[in-house]
Design a protein around this motif. Structure first.
Motif, PDB file in Angstrom:
ATOM      1  N   ASN A  92       0.831  -1.208   0.000  1.00 18.82           N
ATOM      2  CA  ASN A  92       0.000   0.000   0.000  1.00 18.82           C
ATOM      3  C   ASN A  92       0.862   1.254   0.000  1.00 18.82           C
ATOM      4  O   ASN A  92       0.711   2.137   0.839  1.00 18.82           O
ATOM      5  N   THR A  93       1.788   1.340  -0.966  1.00 22.08           N
ATOM      6  CA  THR A  93       2.731   2.450  -1.023  1.00 22.08           C
ATOM      7  C   THR A  93       1.991   3.771  -1.229  1.00 22.08           C
ATOM      8  O   THR A  93       1.161   3.879  -2.134  1.00 22.08           O
ATOM      9  N   PRO A  94       2.286   4.785  -0.434  1.00 20.09           N
ATOM     10  CA  PRO A  94       1.586   6.065  -0.565  1.00 20.09           C
ATOM     11  C   PRO A  94       2.097   6.857  -1.758  1.00 20.09           C
ATOM     12  O   PRO A  94       3.133   6.510  -2.347  1.00 20.09           O
ATOM     13  N   PRO A  95       1.398   7.939  -2.129  1.00 23.58           N
ATOM     14  CA  PRO A  95       1.887   8.805  -3.201  1.00 23.58           C
ATOM     15  C   PRO A  95       3.254   9.386  -2.860  1.00 23.58           C
ATOM     16  O   PRO A  95       3.663   9.434  -1.699  1.00 23.58           O
ATOM     17  N   PRO A 154       8.069  10.253   2.357  1.00 22.95           N
ATOM     18  CA  PRO A 154       8.946  10.555   3.504  1.00 22.95           C
ATOM     19  C   PRO A 154       8.223  10.424   4.839  1.00 22.95           C
ATOM     20  O   PRO A 154       8.826  10.014   5.831  1.00 22.95           O
ATOM     21  N   ALA A 155       6.931  10.764   4.880  1.00 24.18           N
ATOM     22  CA  ALA A 155       6.180  10.683   6.134  1.00 24.18           C
ATOM     23  C   ALA A 155       6.013   9.245   6.598  1.00 24.18           C
ATOM     24  O   ALA A 155       5.822   8.996   7.791  1.00 24.18           O
ATOM     25  N   TYR A 156       6.088   8.283   5.667  1.00 20.61           N
ATOM     26  CA  TYR A 156       5.943   6.868   6.005  1.00 20.61           C
ATOM     27  C   TYR A 156       7.289   6.149   5.992  1.00 20.61           C
ATOM     28  O   TYR A 156       7.329   4.926   5.870  1.00 20.61           O
ATOM     29  N   ASN A 157       8.371   6.904   6.130  1.00 17.94           N
ATOM     30  CA  ASN A 157       9.711   6.319   6.203  1.00 17.94           C
ATOM     31  C   ASN A 157      10.024   5.480   4.967  1.00 17.94           C
ATOM     32  O   ASN A 157      10.783   4.511   5.029  1.00 17.94           O
ATOM     33  N   PHE A 158       9.397   5.826   3.835  1.00 19.59           N
ATOM     34  CA  PHE A 158       9.585   5.157   2.550  1.00 19.59           C
ATOM     35  C   PHE A 158       9.108   3.702   2.561  1.00 19.59           C
ATOM     36  O   PHE A 158       9.600   2.878   1.805  1.00 19.59           O
ATOM     37  N   PHE A 159       8.135   3.407   3.422  1.00 21.82           N
ATOM     38  CA  PHE A 159       7.465   2.123   3.385  1.00 21.82           C
ATOM     39  C   PHE A 159       6.001   2.379   3.004  1.00 21.82           C
ATOM     40  O   PHE A 159       5.688   3.382   2.382  1.00 21.82           O
ATOM     41  N   GLY A 160       5.101   1.452   3.363  1.00 20.23           N
ATOM     42  CA  GLY A 160       3.711   1.594   2.966  1.00 20.23           C
ATOM     43  C   GLY A 160       2.818   2.082   4.091  1.00 20.23           C
ATOM     44  O   GLY A 160       3.270   2.327   5.213  1.00 20.23           O
ATOM     45  N   ILE A 161       1.540   2.228   3.770  1.00 25.12           N
ATOM     46  CA  ILE A 161       0.546   2.649   4.758  1.00 25.12           C
ATOM     47  C   ILE A 161       0.098   1.410   5.544  1.00 25.12           C
ATOM     48  O   ILE A 161      -0.429   0.459   4.963  1.00 25.12           O
ATOM     49  N   PRO A 162       0.313   1.367   6.850  1.00 29.40           N
ATOM     50  CA  PRO A 162      -0.039   0.173   7.635  1.00 29.40           C
ATOM     51  C   PRO A 162      -1.540  -0.100   7.614  1.00 29.40           C
ATOM     52  O   PRO A 162      -2.358   0.830   7.653  1.00 29.40           O
TER      53      PRO A 162
END
Length: 215
Positions: A191-194, A199-207
């Motif tokens: 679920n990678t964000p736009p 950067p707000a998700y530490n370059f991972f996905g939305i939990p």
């Protein structure tokens, strides 16, 4: 993220400034104050707390077990198949992949470190891991090490040229102060964000807990 993840004297905001993407996510939130609390990244301590919730456990557990239950079937030369199956069992590949997809569900992503026995060599860790006997000697692979996302932070990343292959894709990660090339990890994210929110998700996905929490 965990204390000591970044080198001394460096904070996450300095990474954003150096990259040229100074708090793009925060600027986006600020443009719509109503979204600030509803859609802001919950943070890893909060996500760790939610991981204890039975309903969230049931949801993510069932999903991840279904993804990995069948595993795989190898075909080919019997000797090679047996050797490969022995290696898969020795290095707990199935267990590591189950952990990876579960951690993606609970925290948005994770890394599996490819341990080549050079953990005490910071210069080598910062170099690319290539298919070269000097980099991967016989017997040099020690196994996979599970790294949760709160233990890492992206090194300065390219945020200027959208046509470049490394646009908003860190080439290195800081792991408790050590700079490690991305090729030394298996990277997982759901679920990678736009781009503006990465950067707000530490370059991972939305939990997933953050997605279902409003419901």
């Amino acid at each position: 993220m965990a204390e000591g993840t970044l080198p001394d004297g460096m904070a996450m905001d300095s990474l954003l400034e150096e990259s040229g993407a100074l708090s793009a996510a925060e600027k986006l939130y600020a443009s719509n104050p109503e979204d600030l609390q509803r859609f802001r990244f919950l943070g890893y301590p909060r996500l760790a707390t939610l991981q204890q919730d039975g309903i969230i456990q049931a949801m993510i557990g069932a999903l991840c077990e279904g993804m990995t239950r069948k595993w795989c079937k190898l075909n080919g030369d019997a000797q090679a198949v047996n050797a490969t199956e022995d290696a898969l069992e020795k290095f707990a590949v199935a267990d590591n992949l189950l952990w990876a997809v579960e951690t993606c569900g609970y925290q948005g992503g994770c890394l599996l470190f490819i341990d080549m026995g050079v953990n005490d060599d910071p210069e080598e860790l910062a170099t690319e891991l290539t298919l070269d006997p000097a980099k991967i000697p016989r017997g040099g692979f020690k196994g996979f090490r599970q790294v949760e996302p709160f233990c890492v932070a992206p090194a300065p990343y390219q945020a200027i040229d959208p046509l470049a292959a490394d646009y908003f894709k860190p080439t290195h990660w800081y792991v408790h102060g050590r700079r490690v090339h991305r090729s030394r990890f298996l990277y997982f994210a759901w679920n990678t964000p736009p781009v503006l929110l990465r950067p707000a998700y530490n370059f991972f996905g939305i939990p997933l807990p953050q997605v279902v929490l409003p419901y």
